[in-house]
Design a protein around this motif. Structure first.
Motif, PDB file in Angstrom:
ATOM      1  N   LEU A 147      34.953  54.620  89.840  1.00  0.00           N
ATOM      2  CA  LEU A 147      34.345  55.817  90.388  1.00  0.00           C
ATOM      3  C   LEU A 147      34.129  56.877  89.307  1.00  0.00           C
ATOM      4  CD1 LEU A 147      36.252  56.210  93.769  1.00  0.00           C
ATOM      5  CD2 LEU A 147      33.921  55.462  93.414  1.00  0.00           C
ATOM      6  N   ALA A 148      35.124  57.035  88.425  1.00  0.00           N
ATOM      7  CA  ALA A 148      34.985  58.044  87.375  1.00  0.00           C
ATOM      8  C   ALA A 148      33.800  57.735  86.474  1.00  0.00           C
ATOM      9  CB  ALA A 148      36.270  58.135  86.556  1.00  0.00           C
ATOM     10  N   LEU A 149      33.647  56.470  86.106  1.00  0.00           N
ATOM     11  CA  LEU A 149      32.527  56.085  85.250  1.00  0.00           C
ATOM     12  C   LEU A 149      31.200  56.297  85.972  1.00  0.00           C
ATOM     13  CD1 LEU A 149      31.580  54.909  82.569  1.00  0.00           C
ATOM     14  CD2 LEU A 149      31.814  52.636  83.575  1.00  0.00           C
ATOM     15  N   GLN A 150      31.131  55.949  87.246  1.00  0.00           N
ATOM     16  CA  GLN A 150      29.902  56.163  88.017  1.00  0.00           C
ATOM     17  C   GLN A 150      29.563  57.651  88.092  1.00  0.00           C
ATOM     18  OE1 GLN A 150      30.739  54.264  91.740  1.00  0.00           O
ATOM     19  NE2 GLN A 150      30.394  52.210  90.927  1.00  0.00           N
ATOM     20  N   TYR A 151      30.585  58.485  88.262  1.00  0.00           N
ATOM     21  CA  TYR A 151      30.361  59.924  88.343  1.00  0.00           C
ATOM     22  C   TYR A 151      29.802  60.461  87.023  1.00  0.00           C
ATOM     23  CZ  TYR A 151      31.229  64.917  88.541  1.00  0.00           C
ATOM     24  OH  TYR A 151      31.087  66.266  88.483  1.00  0.00           O
ATOM     25  N   VAL A 152      30.449  60.087  85.918  1.00  0.00           N
ATOM     26  CA  VAL A 152      29.979  60.555  84.606  1.00  0.00           C
ATOM     27  C   VAL A 152      28.550  60.108  84.371  1.00  0.00           C
ATOM     28  CG1 VAL A 152      30.311  60.309  82.109  1.00  0.00           C
ATOM     29  CG2 VAL A 152      32.264  60.762  83.585  1.00  0.00           C
ATOM     30  N   ASN A 153      28.254  58.848  84.683  1.00  0.00           N
ATOM     31  CA  ASN A 153      26.886  58.344  84.510  1.00  0.00           C
ATOM     32  C   ASN A 153      25.897  59.106  85.379  1.00  0.00           C
ATOM     33  OD1 ASN A 153      27.323  56.427  82.536  1.00  0.00           O
ATOM     34  ND2 ASN A 153      27.815  54.834  84.015  1.00  0.00           N
ATOM     35  N   SER A 154      26.292  59.449  86.592  1.00  0.00           N
ATOM     36  CA  SER A 154      25.368  60.117  87.502  1.00  0.00           C
ATOM     37  C   SER A 154      25.048  61.537  87.075  1.00  0.00           C
ATOM     38  CB  SER A 154      25.929  60.117  88.926  1.00  0.00           C
ATOM     39  OG  SER A 154      26.994  61.028  89.037  1.00  0.00           O
ATOM     40  N   ILE A 155      25.998  62.232  86.419  1.00  0.00           N
ATOM     41  CA  ILE A 155      25.724  63.624  86.050  1.00  0.00           C
ATOM     42  C   ILE A 155      25.147  63.776  84.655  1.00  0.00           C
ATOM     43  CG2 ILE A 155      27.429  64.595  87.633  1.00  0.00           C
ATOM     44  CD1 ILE A 155      29.232  65.085  85.164  1.00  0.00           C
ATOM     45  N   SER A 156      25.327  62.776  83.810  1.00  0.00           N
ATOM     46  CA  SER A 156      24.854  62.971  82.433  1.00  0.00           C
ATOM     47  C   SER A 156      24.051  61.800  81.882  1.00  0.00           C
ATOM     48  CB  SER A 156      26.055  63.222  81.521  1.00  0.00           C
ATOM     49  OG  SER A 156      26.846  62.053  81.437  1.00  0.00           O
ATOM     50  N   ASN A 157      23.870  60.765  82.677  1.00  0.00           N
ATOM     51  CA  ASN A 157      23.200  59.565  82.198  1.00  0.00           C
ATOM     52  C   ASN A 157      23.851  59.090  80.897  1.00  0.00           C
ATOM     53  OD1 ASN A 157      21.473  57.441  82.377  1.00  0.00           O
ATOM     54  ND2 ASN A 157      19.694  58.547  81.587  1.00  0.00           N
ATOM     55  N   LEU A 158      25.172  59.078  80.914  1.00  0.00           N
ATOM     56  CA  LEU A 158      25.968  58.753  79.734  1.00  0.00           C
ATOM     57  C   LEU A 158      25.599  57.400  79.136  1.00  0.00           C
ATOM     58  CD1 LEU A 158      28.365  59.589  77.939  1.00  0.00           C
ATOM     59  CD2 LEU A 158      29.870  58.492  79.599  1.00  0.00           C
ATOM     60  N   SER A 159      25.356  56.407  79.990  1.00  0.00           N
ATOM     61  CA  SER A 159      25.100  55.070  79.458  1.00  0.00           C
ATOM     62  C   SER A 159      23.860  55.018  78.575  1.00  0.00           C
ATOM     63  CB  SER A 159      25.008  54.048  80.592  1.00  0.00           C
ATOM     64  OG  SER A 159      23.967  54.388  81.467  1.00  0.00           O
ATOM     65  N   SER A 160      22.882  55.890  78.790  1.00  0.00           N
ATOM     66  CA  SER A 160      21.687  55.876  77.942  1.00  0.00           C
ATOM     67  C   SER A 160      21.983  56.441  76.552  1.00  0.00           C
ATOM     68  CB  SER A 160      20.559  56.671  78.602  1.00  0.00           C
ATOM     69  OG  SER A 160      20.883  58.044  78.626  1.00  0.00           O
ATOM     70  N   LEU A 161      23.086  57.189  76.420  1.00  0.00           N
ATOM     71  CA  LEU A 161      23.450  57.777  75.130  1.00  0.00           C
ATOM     72  C   LEU A 161      24.367  56.871  74.320  1.00  0.00           C
ATOM     73  CD1 LEU A 161      24.232  61.406  76.363  1.00  0.00           C
ATOM     74  CD2 LEU A 161      22.108  60.567  75.333  1.00  0.00           C
ATOM     75  N   MET A 162      24.866  55.803  74.941  1.00  0.00           N
ATOM     76  CA  MET A 162      25.845  54.947  74.276  1.00  0.00           C
ATOM     77  C   MET A 162      25.268  53.552  74.082  1.00  0.00           C
ATOM     78  SD  MET A 162      29.406  55.982  76.210  1.00  0.00           S
ATOM     79  CE  MET A 162      29.017  55.117  77.699  1.00  0.00           C
ATOM     80  N   ASN A 163      25.762  52.869  73.053  1.00  0.00           N
ATOM     81  CA  ASN A 163      25.363  51.480  72.890  1.00  0.00           C
ATOM     82  C   ASN A 163      26.144  50.615  73.881  1.00  0.00           C
ATOM     83  OD1 ASN A 163      27.913  50.763  71.802  1.00  0.00           O
ATOM     84  ND2 ASN A 163      27.228  51.267  69.738  1.00  0.00           N
ATOM     85  N   GLU A 164      25.730  49.382  74.032  1.00  0.00           N
ATOM     86  CA  GLU A 164      26.318  48.484  75.026  1.00  0.00           C
ATOM     87  C   GLU A 164      27.815  48.283  74.799  1.00  0.00           C
ATOM     88  OE1 GLU A 164      25.614  43.893  76.182  1.00  0.00           O
ATOM     89  OE2 GLU A 164      23.794  45.115  76.038  1.00  0.00           O
ATOM     90  N   GLU A 165      28.241  48.189  73.547  1.00  0.00           N
ATOM     91  CA  GLU A 165      29.652  47.977  73.234  1.00  0.00           C
ATOM     92  C   GLU A 165      30.489  49.175  73.690  1.00  0.00           C
ATOM     93  OE1 GLU A 165      31.751  47.897  69.112  1.00  0.00           O
ATOM     94  OE2 GLU A 165      31.184  45.830  69.573  1.00  0.00           O
ATOM     95  N   LEU A 166      30.003  50.384  73.456  1.00  0.00           N
ATOM     96  CA  LEU A 166      30.750  51.571  73.869  1.00  0.00           C
ATOM     97  C   LEU A 166      30.826  51.671  75.389  1.00  0.00           C
ATOM     98  CD1 LEU A 166      32.381  53.999  73.055  1.00  0.00           C
ATOM     99  CD2 LEU A 166      30.268  55.294  72.782  1.00  0.00           C
ATOM    100  N   VAL A 167      29.745  51.331  76.078  1.00  0.00           N
ATOM    101  CA  VAL A 167      29.768  51.317  77.549  1.00  0.00           C
ATOM    102  C   VAL A 167      30.845  50.339  78.020  1.00  0.00           C
ATOM    103  CG1 VAL A 167      28.495  50.707  79.646  1.00  0.00           C
ATOM    104  CG2 VAL A 167      27.384  52.060  77.865  1.00  0.00           C
ATOM    105  N   SER A 168      30.909  49.178  77.391  1.00  0.00           N
ATOM    106  CA  SER A 168      31.927  48.183  77.733  1.00  0.00           C
ATOM    107  C   SER A 168      33.332  48.754  77.507  1.00  0.00           C
ATOM    108  CB  SER A 168      31.725  46.928  76.884  1.00  0.00           C
ATOM    109  OG  SER A 168      32.826  46.069  76.996  1.00  0.00           O
TER     110      SER A 168
END
Length: 186
Positions: free
Chosen positions: A1-22
């Motif tokens: 849930l925390a990761l989904q929340y961060v992604n929803s408010i800042s689109n964090l995954s688009s700023l990180m490479n795949e390894e960092l998202v993992s």
């Protein structure tokens, strides 16, 4: 849930490479596994000890997440956690051995004043007792009281609720004043 929340408010995954998202996903999974006390993740004690020892700053968490994504640096984290866990266990056992008895809610229980490892100390103290109590002073003259019980122990959430707090059946907490806490110790 925390990761989904961060992604929803800042689109964090688009700023990180795949390894960092993992790595972020692993970090969140370990925090969740520890918080809900399922303790099913590999090396949960070692990794959560490293997480607990990390200074709460965004970039520190980002670095840790990046290191968790890499198998070699994950091994280093586990080894660091093993060493820190050995020290942590010594400190927990030392605190448990210094417990005082306190009568609360009609039960005589072990009690420890501690600013660290309150959950682990309380859990250790609760063995062979109805429940256990750890406490520490907080801000503005308040005392933060943590209650723990073993799987066959009393429902500490009921006790905490009576005292203005809350929690779960085997882990709960409440705030009180220093004067009120001292009256419990008499």
């Amino acid at each position: 849930l925390a990761l989904q929340y961060v992604n929803s408010i800042s689109n964090l995954s688009s700023l990180m490479n795949e390894e960092l998202v993992s790595g972020v996903e692993k970090l969140v999974a370990y925090v969740q596994d520890n918080d809900i006390n399922t303790l099913q993740m590999p090396y949960i004690q070692e990794i959560t000890t490293v997480i607990d020892s990390t200074v709460n700053r965004f970039w520190n968490w980002a670095i840790l997440a990046g290191r968790m994504a890499n198998k070699e640096t994950l091994k280093e984290i586990v080894e660091r956690g093993r060493i820190l866990s050995e020290y942590k266990d010594v400190m927990i056992n030392r605190a448990i051995s210094n417990a005082q008895e306190l009568t609360i809610n009609g039960s005589t229980i072990p009690c420890v004043n501690t600013t660290v490892f309150h959950s682990e100390i309380g859990t250790g103290l609760a063995k062979d007792h109805p429940f256990a109590l750890t406490w520490r002073t907080g801000t503005k003259g308040y005392v933060l009281v943590s209650l723990r019980s073993d799987k066959d122990g009393v429902d500490v959430e009921c006790i905490a609720k009576k005292l203005g707090g809350g929690g779960h059946k085997h882990a709960a907490a409440f705030k009180t004043t220093i004067d009120e806490m001292l009256s419990y110790l008499k």
